[in-house]
Design an enzyme around this catalytic site. Structure first.
Site, PDB file in Angstrom:
ATOM      1  N   ASN A 142      16.219 -23.153 -48.632  1.00  0.00           N
ATOM      2  CA  ASN A 142      17.142 -22.010 -48.588  1.00  0.00           C
ATOM      3  C   ASN A 142      17.971 -22.159 -47.319  1.00  0.00           C
ATOM      4  OD1 ASN A 142      18.466 -19.586 -48.537  1.00  0.00           O
ATOM      5  ND2 ASN A 142      16.659 -18.343 -48.092  1.00  0.00           N
ATOM      6  N   LYS A 154      20.442 -20.472 -46.438  1.00  0.00           N
ATOM      7  CA  LYS A 154      20.973 -19.168 -45.982  1.00  0.00           C
ATOM      8  C   LYS A 154      22.466 -19.299 -45.650  1.00  0.00           C
ATOM      9  CE  LYS A 154      16.396 -18.150 -44.223  1.00  0.00           C
ATOM     10  NZ  LYS A 154      15.555 -17.117 -43.671  1.00  0.00           N
ATOM     11  N   HIS A 202      15.471 -12.119 -52.387  1.00  0.00           N
ATOM     12  CA  HIS A 202      15.043 -12.563 -51.056  1.00  0.00           C
ATOM     13  C   HIS A 202      14.924 -11.334 -50.143  1.00  0.00           C
ATOM     14  CE1 HIS A 202      15.027 -14.484 -47.139  1.00  0.00           C
ATOM     15  NE2 HIS A 202      14.642 -15.582 -47.759  1.00  0.00           N
ATOM     16  N   GLU A 249      15.772 -10.832 -47.208  1.00  0.00           N
ATOM     17  CA  GLU A 249      16.981 -10.515 -46.430  1.00  0.00           C
ATOM     18  C   GLU A 249      17.960  -9.700 -47.271  1.00  0.00           C
ATOM     19  OE1 GLU A 249      17.765 -14.509 -45.071  1.00  0.00           O
ATOM     20  OE2 GLU A 249      16.016 -14.387 -43.771  1.00  0.00           O
ATOM     21  N   GLU A 252       6.574 -14.724 -50.209  1.00  0.00           N
ATOM     22  CA  GLU A 252       7.129 -14.787 -48.862  1.00  0.00           C
ATOM     23  C   GLU A 252       6.805 -13.494 -48.105  1.00  0.00           C
ATOM     24  OE1 GLU A 252      10.466 -17.817 -48.573  1.00  0.00           O
ATOM     25  OE2 GLU A 252      11.417 -15.933 -49.097  1.00  0.00           O
ATOM     26  N   GLY A 280      11.108 -16.588 -40.836  1.00  0.00           N
ATOM     27  CA  GLY A 280      11.948 -16.818 -39.661  1.00  0.00           C
ATOM     28  C   GLY A 280      11.325 -16.394 -38.345  1.00  0.00           C
ATOM     29  N   SER A 310       8.195 -19.508 -42.477  1.00  0.00           N
ATOM     30  CA  SER A 310       7.955 -20.361 -41.303  1.00  0.00           C
ATOM     31  C   SER A 310       7.239 -21.667 -41.643  1.00  0.00           C
ATOM     32  CB  SER A 310       7.202 -19.580 -40.220  1.00  0.00           C
ATOM     33  OG  SER A 310       8.008 -18.522 -39.741  1.00  0.00           O
TER      34      SER A 310
HETATM   35  C1  PEP Z   1      13.235 -18.020 -46.327  1.00  0.00           C
HETATM   36  O1  PEP Z   1      14.277 -17.573 -45.861  1.00  0.00           O
HETATM   37  O2  PEP Z   1      13.022 -17.971 -47.537  1.00  0.00           O
HETATM   38  C2  PEP Z   1      12.267 -18.591 -45.404  1.00  0.00           C
HETATM   39  C3  PEP Z   1      11.096 -18.893 -45.859  1.00  0.00           C
HETATM   40  O3  PEP Z   1      12.703 -18.765 -44.118  1.00  0.00           O
HETATM   41  P1  PEP Z   1      11.918 -19.531 -42.938  1.00  0.00           P
HETATM   42  O4  PEP Z   1      11.365 -20.806 -43.530  1.00  0.00           O
HETATM   43  O5  PEP Z   1      12.952 -19.785 -41.908  1.00  0.00           O
HETATM   44  O6  PEP Z   1      10.822 -18.630 -42.501  1.00  0.00           O
END
Ligand code: PEP
Length: 245
Positions: free
Chosen positions: A8, A10, A88, A90, A162, A168, A205
């Site tokens: 992803n 982003k 997601h 976000e 997630e 993040g 992460s």
């Molecule tokens: C994500 O945005 O789906 C995600 C898992 O981000 P990160 O790996 O940066 O935690």
């Protein structure tokens, strides 16, 4: 089942940077890249040649209409996308997408012939209150209930577990907890839909150092990777580890 890595990107990369990184990602495992909307057109031709799957990071729940600024799932499919991230955290947090809206997007994606990558996960306070499973079950019910008639036998659904507190933050969920959540998600899905083609990925992460601790578990079918997938060296090293599973 081979493990699936979904990147992803982003809003981290410009179209130029996206093309450069996409070109560098060798086909080390079954990989899907979800770029920004405006890079998709350029990446589409590269995706066809490379065998890497292409996905968007969101779509609207209708194909046509007076929806300023939205993107039609049908147009994503025509552009060469096979996948779309839906729900997601976000989008849920910053753009106030509700469970109901996410459910409509999942259905629209499937009808358009896209594989939805449905993100579910509890926030920190829900986990602290012992409500993590209940929250994820609720998200799954909204997103998948009544889906039966919309699904064709060959279609896939991807769920990304997630936990919001792990995205993040560098504070990845410990693999034992993730495995328990994946088991619960798989049991819940079996009650909600009759489709066999389901993968459950872990996201939050993930990097090249911890990816193996997730992929070594049979319950975890792959990973959704954000920040680490935008750094060329880290992502290549992560894909090299993933290819061993
Ligand atoms: C994500 O945005 O789906 C995600 C898992 O981000 P990160 O790996 O940066 O935690």
């Amino acid at each position: 089942m081979s493990k699936l890595i979904v990147a992803n990107w982003k809003m981290y990369l410009s179209p130029k940077d996206s093309v450069e990184l996409f070109g560098a990602v060798a086909k080390k495992s079954k990989t899907v890249i979800c770029s920004s909307f405006i890079a998709l057109n350029q990446l589409s031709a590269l995706a066809k040649k490379s065998g890497i799957g292409l996905g968007a990071q969101d779509c609207f729940w209708d194909n046509r209409g007076a929806y300023t600024g939205e993107v039609s799932p049908l147009d994503l499919k025509d552009l060469g996308c096979e996948y779309v991230i839906v729900g997601h955290s976000e989008r849920r947090n910053y753009f106030k997408e509700t469970d109901k809206m996410v459910g409509k997007k999942v259905k629209a994606a499937l009808v358009a012939g896209l594989t939805p990558i449905l993100c579910v996960g509890e926030n920190e306070s829900e986990r602290k209150k012992g409500k993590a499973s209940a929250r994820v079950e609720e998200q799954l019910e909204y997103a998948l209930d009544g889906l039966g008639k919309k699904l064709r036998a060959e279609q896939w659904i991807i769920i990304a577990y997630e936990p919001v507190w792990a995205i993040g933050t560098g504070n990845a969920c410990d693999p034992e907890t993730a495995v328990k959540m994946h088991q619960m998600i798989k049991e819940k899905i079996a009650k909600l839909i009759s489709v066999k083609n389901v993968r459950v990925l872990y996201g939050g992460s993930v990097d090249d150092k911890n990816i193996a601790s997730y992929l070594k578990n049979t319950e975890i079918d792959g990973a959704l990777v954000g920040g680490a997938s935008t750094k060329k060296d880290v992502f290549m090293s992560l894909l090299a580890v993933a290819a061993k599973f």
